[in-house]
Write a protein that holds these residues in place. Structure first.
Motif, PDB file in Angstrom:
ATOM      1  N   LEU A 138      44.726 -51.399 100.635  1.00 24.20           N
ATOM      2  CA  LEU A 138      44.511 -51.640 102.087  1.00 24.20           C
ATOM      3  C   LEU A 138      44.645 -50.293 103.026  1.00 24.20           C
ATOM      4  CD1 LEU A 138      44.217 -53.948 104.338  1.00 24.20           C
ATOM      5  CD2 LEU A 138      46.529 -53.813 104.512  1.00 24.20           C
ATOM      6  N   TRP A 139      43.622 -50.117 103.787  1.00 25.88           N
ATOM      7  CA  TRP A 139      43.767 -49.267 104.981  1.00 25.88           C
ATOM      8  C   TRP A 139      44.040 -49.915 106.358  1.00 25.88           C
ATOM      9  CZ3 TRP A 139      43.659 -43.940 104.991  1.00 25.88           C
ATOM     10  CH2 TRP A 139      43.082 -43.317 103.860  1.00 25.88           C
ATOM     11  N   VAL A 140      45.130 -49.183 106.819  1.00 20.80           N
ATOM     12  CA  VAL A 140      45.195 -49.821 108.266  1.00 20.80           C
ATOM     13  C   VAL A 140      44.887 -48.809 109.231  1.00 20.80           C
ATOM     14  CG1 VAL A 140      46.922 -50.652 109.783  1.00 20.80           C
ATOM     15  CG2 VAL A 140      47.166 -51.332 107.543  1.00 20.80           C
ATOM     16  N   ALA A 141      43.627 -49.124 110.212  1.00 23.88           N
ATOM     17  CA  ALA A 141      43.194 -48.178 110.982  1.00 23.88           C
ATOM     18  C   ALA A 141      43.743 -48.483 112.468  1.00 23.88           C
ATOM     19  CB  ALA A 141      41.730 -48.259 110.915  1.00 23.88           C
ATOM     20  N   LEU A 142      44.473 -47.555 112.879  1.00 27.02           N
ATOM     21  CA  LEU A 142      45.174 -47.920 114.413  1.00 27.02           C
ATOM     22  C   LEU A 142      44.160 -47.253 115.429  1.00 27.02           C
ATOM     23  CD1 LEU A 142      48.647 -47.097 113.503  1.00 27.02           C
ATOM     24  CD2 LEU A 142      47.314 -49.335 113.514  1.00 27.02           C
ATOM     25  N   ASP A 143      43.235 -48.090 116.331  1.00 27.03           N
ATOM     26  CA  ASP A 143      42.537 -47.678 117.406  1.00 27.03           C
ATOM     27  C   ASP A 143      43.447 -47.499 118.571  1.00 27.03           C
ATOM     28  OD1 ASP A 143      40.125 -46.920 118.570  1.00 27.03           O
ATOM     29  OD2 ASP A 143      39.768 -48.876 119.252  1.00 27.03           O
ATOM     30  N   GLU A 144      43.805 -46.124 118.864  1.00 27.46           N
ATOM     31  CA  GLU A 144      44.250 -45.803 119.986  1.00 27.46           C
ATOM     32  C   GLU A 144      45.712 -46.488 120.268  1.00 27.46           C
ATOM     33  OE1 GLU A 144      41.769 -45.494 123.340  1.00 27.46           O
ATOM     34  OE2 GLU A 144      40.764 -43.829 122.547  1.00 27.46           O
ATOM     35  N   PRO A 148      54.991 -44.895 120.538  1.00 24.43           N
ATOM     36  CA  PRO A 148      55.483 -44.264 119.423  1.00 24.43           C
ATOM     37  C   PRO A 148      56.188 -45.207 118.712  1.00 24.43           C
ATOM     38  CG  PRO A 148      56.545 -43.314 121.331  1.00 24.43           C
ATOM     39  CD  PRO A 148      55.394 -44.181 121.715  1.00 24.43           C
ATOM     40  N   GLN A 149      57.009 -46.083 119.292  1.00 25.32           N
ATOM     41  CA  GLN A 149      57.905 -47.462 118.698  1.00 25.32           C
ATOM     42  C   GLN A 149      57.007 -48.237 117.797  1.00 25.32           C
ATOM     43  OE1 GLN A 149      60.444 -48.679 122.021  1.00 25.32           O
ATOM     44  NE2 GLN A 149      61.938 -47.575 121.179  1.00 25.32           N
ATOM     45  N   ASN A 150      55.836 -48.678 118.497  1.00 27.13           N
ATOM     46  CA  ASN A 150      54.800 -49.552 117.787  1.00 27.13           C
ATOM     47  C   ASN A 150      54.295 -48.667 116.713  1.00 27.13           C
ATOM     48  OD1 ASN A 150      54.905 -51.902 119.203  1.00 27.13           O
ATOM     49  ND2 ASN A 150      53.203 -51.137 120.856  1.00 27.13           N
ATOM     50  N   PHE A 151      53.786 -47.435 116.762  1.00 31.32           N
ATOM     51  CA  PHE A 151      53.503 -46.735 115.453  1.00 31.32           C
ATOM     52  C   PHE A 151      54.257 -46.534 114.363  1.00 31.32           C
ATOM     53  CE2 PHE A 151      52.625 -41.964 114.216  1.00 31.32           C
ATOM     54  CZ  PHE A 151      51.427 -42.145 113.448  1.00 31.32           C
ATOM     55  N   GLY A 152      55.865 -46.209 114.814  1.00 25.74           N
ATOM     56  CA  GLY A 152      56.630 -46.124 113.962  1.00 25.74           C
ATOM     57  C   GLY A 152      57.063 -47.523 113.032  1.00 25.74           C
ATOM     58  N   ALA A 153      56.955 -48.552 113.804  1.00 20.22           N
ATOM     59  CA  ALA A 153      57.241 -50.028 113.376  1.00 20.22           C
ATOM     60  C   ALA A 153      56.105 -50.242 112.243  1.00 20.22           C
ATOM     61  CB  ALA A 153      57.390 -50.796 114.285  1.00 20.22           C
ATOM     62  N   ILE A 154      54.903 -49.686 112.503  1.00 19.39           N
ATOM     63  CA  ILE A 154      53.761 -50.163 111.654  1.00 19.39           C
ATOM     64  C   ILE A 154      53.993 -49.215 110.448  1.00 19.39           C
ATOM     65  CG2 ILE A 154      51.288 -49.706 111.446  1.00 19.39           C
ATOM     66  CD1 ILE A 154      50.978 -50.711 114.452  1.00 19.39           C
ATOM     67  N   LEU A 155      54.230 -47.801 110.694  1.00 17.70           N
ATOM     68  CA  LEU A 155      54.537 -47.210 109.342  1.00 17.70           C
ATOM     69  C   LEU A 155      55.731 -47.571 108.399  1.00 17.70           C
ATOM     70  CD1 LEU A 155      54.146 -43.669 110.874  1.00 17.70           C
ATOM     71  CD2 LEU A 155      52.407 -44.887 109.725  1.00 17.70           C
ATOM     72  N   MET A 247      43.468 -52.338 113.877  1.00 13.13           N
ATOM     73  CA  MET A 247      44.491 -52.515 115.080  1.00 13.13           C
ATOM     74  C   MET A 247      44.156 -51.999 116.288  1.00 13.13           C
ATOM     75  SD  MET A 247      45.971 -54.543 113.206  1.00 13.13           S
ATOM     76  CE  MET A 247      47.204 -55.374 114.427  1.00 13.13           C
ATOM     77  N   GLY A 248      43.827 -52.816 117.508  1.00 10.65           N
ATOM     78  CA  GLY A 248      43.674 -52.342 118.635  1.00 10.65           C
ATOM     79  C   GLY A 248      44.764 -51.572 119.426  1.00 10.65           C
ATOM     80  N   ASN A 249      44.561 -51.269 120.634  1.00  9.55           N
ATOM     81  CA  ASN A 249      45.225 -50.654 121.521  1.00  9.55           C
ATOM     82  C   ASN A 249      46.237 -51.802 122.204  1.00  9.55           C
ATOM     83  OD1 ASN A 249      45.875 -50.209 124.988  1.00  9.55           O
ATOM     84  ND2 ASN A 249      45.937 -48.207 123.980  1.00  9.55           N
ATOM     85  N   GLU A 250      47.552 -51.446 122.466  1.00  9.83           N
ATOM     86  CA  GLU A 250      48.508 -52.284 123.025  1.00  9.83           C
ATOM     87  C   GLU A 250      48.101 -53.235 124.114  1.00  9.83           C
ATOM     88  OE1 GLU A 250      51.145 -49.037 121.213  1.00  9.83           O
ATOM     89  OE2 GLU A 250      49.164 -49.140 122.443  1.00  9.83           O
ATOM     90  N   GLY A 251      47.264 -52.613 124.896  1.00  9.70           N
ATOM     91  CA  GLY A 251      47.004 -53.262 126.440  1.00  9.70           C
ATOM     92  C   GLY A 251      45.414 -53.737 126.341  1.00  9.70           C
ATOM     93  N   LYS A 252      44.441 -52.742 125.858  1.00 10.26           N
ATOM     94  CA  LYS A 252      43.159 -52.882 125.849  1.00 10.26           C
ATOM     95  C   LYS A 252      42.483 -53.495 124.721  1.00 10.26           C
ATOM     96  CE  LYS A 252      42.969 -49.100 129.190  1.00 10.26           C
ATOM     97  NZ  LYS A 252      42.166 -47.558 129.478  1.00 10.26           N
ATOM     98  N   VAL A 286      51.738 -55.634 118.693  1.00 14.53           N
ATOM     99  CA  VAL A 286      50.682 -55.047 117.709  1.00 14.53           C
ATOM    100  C   VAL A 286      51.558 -54.846 116.235  1.00 14.53           C
ATOM    101  CG1 VAL A 286      50.935 -52.732 118.453  1.00 14.53           C
ATOM    102  CG2 VAL A 286      48.934 -53.490 117.374  1.00 14.53           C
ATOM    103  N   SER A 287      52.693 -54.235 116.346  1.00 19.60           N
ATOM    104  CA  SER A 287      53.257 -53.894 115.437  1.00 19.60           C
ATOM    105  C   SER A 287      53.791 -55.263 114.516  1.00 19.60           C
ATOM    106  CB  SER A 287      54.660 -53.027 115.515  1.00 19.60           C
ATOM    107  OG  SER A 287      55.481 -53.856 116.307  1.00 19.60           O
ATOM    108  N   VAL A 288      54.160 -56.325 115.215  1.00 21.41           N
ATOM    109  CA  VAL A 288      54.406 -57.486 114.524  1.00 21.41           C
ATOM    110  C   VAL A 288      53.214 -57.999 113.757  1.00 21.41           C
ATOM    111  CG1 VAL A 288      55.384 -59.800 114.816  1.00 21.41           C
ATOM    112  CG2 VAL A 288      56.296 -58.069 115.957  1.00 21.41           C
ATOM    113  N   THR A 289      52.079 -58.124 114.624  1.00 26.04           N
ATOM    114  CA  THR A 289      50.753 -58.588 113.901  1.00 26.04           C
ATOM    115  C   THR A 289      50.351 -57.754 112.642  1.00 26.04           C
ATOM    116  OG1 THR A 289      50.117 -59.192 116.160  1.00 26.04           O
ATOM    117  CG2 THR A 289      48.418 -58.728 114.482  1.00 26.04           C
TER     118      THR A 289
END
Length: 302
Positions: A138-144, A148-155, A247-252, A286-289
């Motif tokens: 699986l690839w996970v592509a993070l669009d913006e 950093p806490q979401n980014f780290g949790a996803i990693l 995965m999209g941006n946290e707000g947009k 987003v990190s939970v999703t």
């Protein structure tokens, strides 16, 4: 501290990020001899622009607990790794460590080291066909994704669910408007950021197009669909099809061009909803999703 960071240094804090950084070999620990040995003998060690481990002064407990024993073992590991890499160590007070970590939980250790950068890879050479033995599940592509806490949790989830160093899950980010690999991201990832090869691309829609050409299915995570692709619940998508999960941006959310590059959209159906008075919860972080969807697509679900 800001001057040191402007010179390209970061202050990693916490046991796991530091152990992983020292053992992974991704960071450059070599030093400029001139910077490491200033002419002025009165310059404090905490102000010298060089890789250095700072350790909090502690008193020895007369009745060590299992927790203190575990920390003692971690301390021995950190010191041994520093010695093997010729990284100097300095004992200091808690206030200094608090300053270096911006009052975040450092567990008594801060490592000043050169900052990480994410390698930018051309879209044309990023994706191998799914059948290639070097390809992940699986690839996970993070669009913006900018937090950093979401980014780290996803990693952290990607490393844990992707069987660690085999990297069955790989992460791709945008070259701009994304969280950089900061100490906050490293701590939030429990040090997984130090072990993973996260890739960066200049043009995410183009990269997703290349992925489809190579035989990958591109699915966007969505609250209720969007774009032109079909929106289905998580269990309605075949998890054995090689997938790039966006995965999209946290707000947009996802940008329009990224959304159009998705062939379909996957939803996590929950029982909660918001009401006009502001009560309830109608979505997930987003990190939970990402964690839930990664668990599904890499086959770790029951």
């Amino acid at each position: 501290m800001r001057e040191l960071e402007a010179m390209g240094y970061s202050h990693l804090y916490g046991i796991s990020p530091i152990v992983n950084a020292l053992s992974a070999g991704k960071r450059d620990f070599t030093e400029d001899e001139v910077l490491a040995n200033p002419e002025d003998p009165d310059i404090p060690e905490k102000a010298i622009p060089t890789t250095r481990l700072f350790i909090q002064e502690t008193s020895v407990s007369s009745s060590p607990s299992s927790r203190s024993t575990s920390k003692s073992l971690a301390s021995s590991t950190i010191k041994s790794l520093c010695a093997s890499l010729s990284i100097p160590m300095t004992t200091t007070d808690k206030g200094t460590l608090n300053s270096m970590s911006n009052n975040r939980p450092h567990q008594g250790y801060v490592l000043r080291t050169r900052s990480l950068t994410l390698p930018q890879v051309p879209s044309s050479s990023l994706f191998a066909p799914p059948s290639d033995p070097t390809s992940p599940k699986l690839w996970v592509a993070l669009d913006e994704v900018v937090d950093p806490q979401n980014f780290g949790a996803i990693l952290r989830s990607a490393y844990f669910l992707g069987s660690g160093s085999s990297q069955e899950v790989r992460v791709l980010v945008c070259g701009k408007n994304s969280s950089p690999p900061t100490p906050v991201a490293s701590a939030s990832s429990a040090g997984a950021m130090e072990l993973m090869d996260v890739m960066s691309v200049r043009n995410m829609p183009e990269a997703l197009g290349r992925a489809k050409e190579e035989g990958w299915r591109v699915l966007g995570a969505s609250l209720g669909g969007g774009g032109e692709g079909e929106s289905r619940g998580m269990g309605e998508w075949d998890k054995d099809v090689p997938t790039v999960l966006v995965m999209g941006n946290e707000g947009k959310g996802m940008r329009n061009l990224v959304e159009r590059a998705c062939e379909g959209f996957v939803m996590i159906e929950g029982g909660g909803e918001a009401n006009v008075e502001g009560g309830g919860v109608d979505s997930l972080n987003v990190s939970v999703t990402a964690g839930i969807l990664m668990n599904y697509f890499v086959g770790r679900s029951n």
